[in-house]
Scaffold this motif. Structure first.
Motif: not given
Length: 138
Positions: A74, A76-80, A91-92, A113, A126, A128, A133
């Motif tokens: 995870r 910065k809040g983005i689940d990979v 991704i997410e 992403f 990651l 962006r 990111y």
């Protein structure tokens, strides 16, 4: 030298016997043909079972190596989540397509992403909109 190789080959082959010779040896001991045949079939089945067992153990080891891990982070809040052996990435929670796969990295894209998994260093980056990111070691 040739004579030595021929003698070595004959010595190795001397220990081998054919099915017919084993059947003849069995029958010469006064055992019925049916019993000798069943003994020979059991012998062959045992040999095949050992070979199959070994092949299954070898393939299990190879499969375990191929599917050794899932890359999950995870950033910065983005689940990979990446499955390197299956060449699948999410991704997410949505499937990302494999854009590039080489000896060093796998690149997955979904919308804005881009997730890059570096195989040799076990790092995940990651991006962006083409800008980094976040990154994390796995």
């Amino acid at each position: 030298m040739k004579k030595l190789l021929v003698i070595a080959a004959l010595t190795v082959l001397a220990g081998c016997s054919t099915q017919a010779s084993r059947m003849a040896d069995c029958q010469s001991q006064g055992i019925s043909k049916d019993t000798c045949y069943m003994a020979e079939q059991n012998r062959q089945t045992a040999i095949q079972s050992v070979a199959l067992k070994q092949a299954m153990e070898n393939s299990a080891k190879q499969y375990a190596q191929a599917t050794k891990k899932i890359v999950h982070a995870r950033i910065k809040g983005i689940d990979v989540k990446i499955f390197p052996a299956d060449k699948q990435g999410y991704i997410e929670g949505t499937a990302a397509y494999l854009d590039e796969d080489n000896a060093d990295a796998q690149v997955y894209r979904k919308g804005v992403f881009t997730a890059i998994y570096y195989k040799r260093t076990h790092k995940l980056v990651l991006m962006r909109d083409g800008q980094i990111y976040g990154r994390t070691p796995i």
